[in-house]
Design a protein around this motif. Sequence first.
Motif, PDB file in Angstrom:
ATOM      1  N   THR A   1      -8.611   8.966   4.086  1.00  0.00           N
ATOM      2  CA  THR A   1      -8.172   8.606   5.446  1.00  0.00           C
ATOM      3  C   THR A   1      -6.710   8.990   5.665  1.00  0.00           C
ATOM      4  O   THR A   1      -6.304   9.266   6.787  1.00  0.00           O
TER       5      THR A   1
ATOM      6  N   ASN B   1       6.303   8.691 -11.893  1.00  0.00           N
ATOM      7  CA  ASN B   1       5.536   9.291 -10.812  1.00  0.00           C
ATOM      8  C   ASN B   1       5.623   8.413  -9.573  1.00  0.00           C
ATOM      9  O   ASN B   1       5.194   7.262  -9.578  1.00  0.00           O
TER      10      ASN B   1
ATOM     11  N   TYR C   1       1.209  16.165  -0.048  1.00  0.00           N
ATOM     12  CA  TYR C   1      -0.187  16.225   0.389  1.00  0.00           C
ATOM     13  C   TYR C   1      -0.354  16.445   1.882  1.00  0.00           C
ATOM     14  O   TYR C   1      -1.226  17.163   2.318  1.00  0.00           O
TER      15      TYR C   1
HETATM   16  C1  GBH Z   1      -0.828  10.693  -5.504  1.00  0.00           C
HETATM   17  O1  GBH Z   1      -0.118   9.900  -4.575  1.00  0.00           O
HETATM   18  C2  GBH Z   1      -0.828  10.006  -6.872  1.00  0.00           C
HETATM   19  O2  GBH Z   1       0.322  10.369  -7.592  1.00  0.00           O
HETATM   20  C3  GBH Z   1      -2.046  10.350  -7.691  1.00  0.00           C
HETATM   21  O3  GBH Z   1      -2.142   9.487  -8.789  1.00  0.00           O
HETATM   22  C4  GBH Z   1      -3.286  10.290  -6.830  1.00  0.00           C
HETATM   23  O4  GBH Z   1      -4.430  10.547  -7.568  1.00  0.00           O
HETATM   24  C5  GBH Z   1      -3.130  11.292  -5.715  1.00  0.00           C
HETATM   25  O5  GBH Z   1      -2.068  10.877  -4.912  1.00  0.00           O
HETATM   26  C6  GBH Z   1      -4.347  11.421  -4.805  1.00  0.00           C
HETATM   27  O6  GBH Z   1      -4.691  10.211  -4.224  1.00  0.00           O
HETATM   28  O7  GBH Z   1      -4.901   3.391   0.132  1.00  0.00           O
HETATM   29  O8  GBH Z   1      -5.618   4.809   1.935  1.00  0.00           O
HETATM   30  O9  GBH Z   1      -3.684   3.388   2.208  1.00  0.00           O
HETATM   31  C7  GBH Z   1       0.000  10.423  -3.259  1.00  0.00           C
HETATM   32  C8  GBH Z   1       0.599   9.374  -2.329  1.00  0.00           C
HETATM   33  C9  GBH Z   1       0.354   7.088  -1.759  1.00  0.00           C
HETATM   34  C10 GBH Z   1      -1.276   8.651  -1.052  1.00  0.00           C
HETATM   35  C11 GBH Z   1      -0.618   5.953  -1.488  1.00  0.00           C
HETATM   36  C12 GBH Z   1      -2.243   7.528  -0.772  1.00  0.00           C
HETATM   37  C13 GBH Z   1      -2.438   5.157  -0.203  1.00  0.00           C
HETATM   38  C14 GBH Z   1      -3.491   5.497   0.772  1.00  0.00           C
HETATM   39  N1  GBH Z   1      -0.347   8.300  -2.084  1.00  0.00           N
HETATM   40  N2  GBH Z   1      -1.545   6.311  -0.433  1.00  0.00           N
HETATM   41  S1  GBH Z   1      -4.480   4.193   1.288  1.00  0.00           S
END
Ligand code: GBH
Length: 486
Positions: free
Chosen positions: A355, A173, A317
């Motif tokens: 955020t 993943n 997303y």
């Molecule tokens: C997904 O990643 C994951 O696969 C999943 O496990 C998770 O639950 C889901 O998102 C929802 O969060 O710490 O604010 O800087 C999506 C890609 C990459 C989005 C890391 C958030 C860090 C944000 N993610 N990113 S932050």
Amino acid sequence: YQRNVLDSQVCFSNGFSFGVATASYQIEGAWNVSGKGESIWDRLTHAHPEMILDHQNGDVADGSYYKVKEDVALMVELGVSFYRFSVSWPRILPNGLSNYVNEDGVRYYKELIAELHRNNITPVVTMYHWDLPQCLQELGGWTNPIMADYFVDYARVLLDTFGDEVRIWLTFNEPYSFCEDGYGGLDAPAANSSGFEDYMCGHNVLRAHGMVYRMFDNEYREKIGGHMGITLDFAWLEPATTSVEDQQAAETARQFYFGWFAHPIFSESGDYPPIMRSLIDENSKRQGFHRSRLPYFTSEEVEMIRGSYDFLGLNHYTTYLVKRGSQRLNVQPSFKEDMNAVRFQRDDWPKTNSTWLKVVPWGFRKLLNWVRLNYRNPKTLITENGVAYPRGLRDTKRVKFIDSYLRSLHTAIYQDGCFVIGYTYWSLLDNFEWTRGYTERFGLYEVDYQSPDLTRTAKLSAKYFTNVAKTGCLPNNFADYTYDTD
Ligand code: GBH
């Protein structure tokens, strides 16, 4: 919001599937019972609670380890046709290595898979959703090339143990997330080494993926059938302006953020994206390194990895705008400096409880078309899409989010010809959202963390999604789900 009642209804074809997703560390709990080994997320959350927004951890999480029947019953209620979950490597192999298999871990996943089959729900299994055995981290984790061999051993145990009952597999993943945020950021193992260890991690993960895919192809496919892919995280990256400079910056950013993992596997030519190769090679040279910070594959490895998929798992997303960065080559090397592009979001895009996540449904269609054009329209399963809003059962904003993203997806499929076979909502349940702890709730079902049995309750969005999953169509009377109907 007004929709003409005469609009013809938006429907997905019969073969199109709807499902929901979770991941082991985020829901299981039972972190140290029945022989489970420690993972890098157990270690990070215990040693550094201050690195988690609410100082929480996955020790208990949603207690799903004890709730097989209850959780599957929710999926039956939703009417989904598949469930994407992940296996905890240290629950199956507490020492990371395959000489000792933890029988209770095997029992848990066997029960889950059997319960799914009893209810006609297809299991879609992710082998690795970020919870590496801590003992393998002591060896350098994904920066150590031998990890690819250990991953092959682990995958072999999974295929031998569950291969008869699981036909759809995902190796990893979001390698971008766990390599960049893990080795250049604040996710476990929180190594602060962007521009070095992130690239080493990526390199070994790509090798590991290719090796497992070839093993599957050579030794298992004939016997057990099935399909194997990998899940990549693709946020859409739109140029901030129409200037040539920003358009180039956006394309470079796409190659860095998703080409890094997609190009070696899904492109016709294989290997890293040429722009990534040349930028990192040049920067490394100018910085006085005698070799590129981005490792090289042998030509055998390029061939092994190229085409190592039956389908693409795609997590989507949100969308960012991209402009050219101001590269400072004399500072500490990093992924961002190499890319020389900056991404940001517009303030007037609708906010959510994350955020990083703004509601930009049109980006979904653009992204799917970019994938179609760059990688010869691969068979794609949307393995995650979802949104977090504050606690509450009347989650009309989530209903609107899902509906708008599904419309964008529908256009990409039926107008543009993108080859997408299914959609997975993240997540079945509110759960432990990594460094954001329990502050972000993505679930169709709310989890009451105050109650001793971690009670699950359907949100309005669960009702909406049930309707979509059962009919394959988006409701015309969308308004039914945007105000209180009970
Ligand atoms: C997904 O990643 C994951 O696969 C999943 O496990 C998770 O639950 C889901 O998102 C929802 O969060 O710490 O604010 O800087 C999506 C890609 C990459 C989005 C890391 C958030 C860090 C944000 N993610 N990113 S932050």
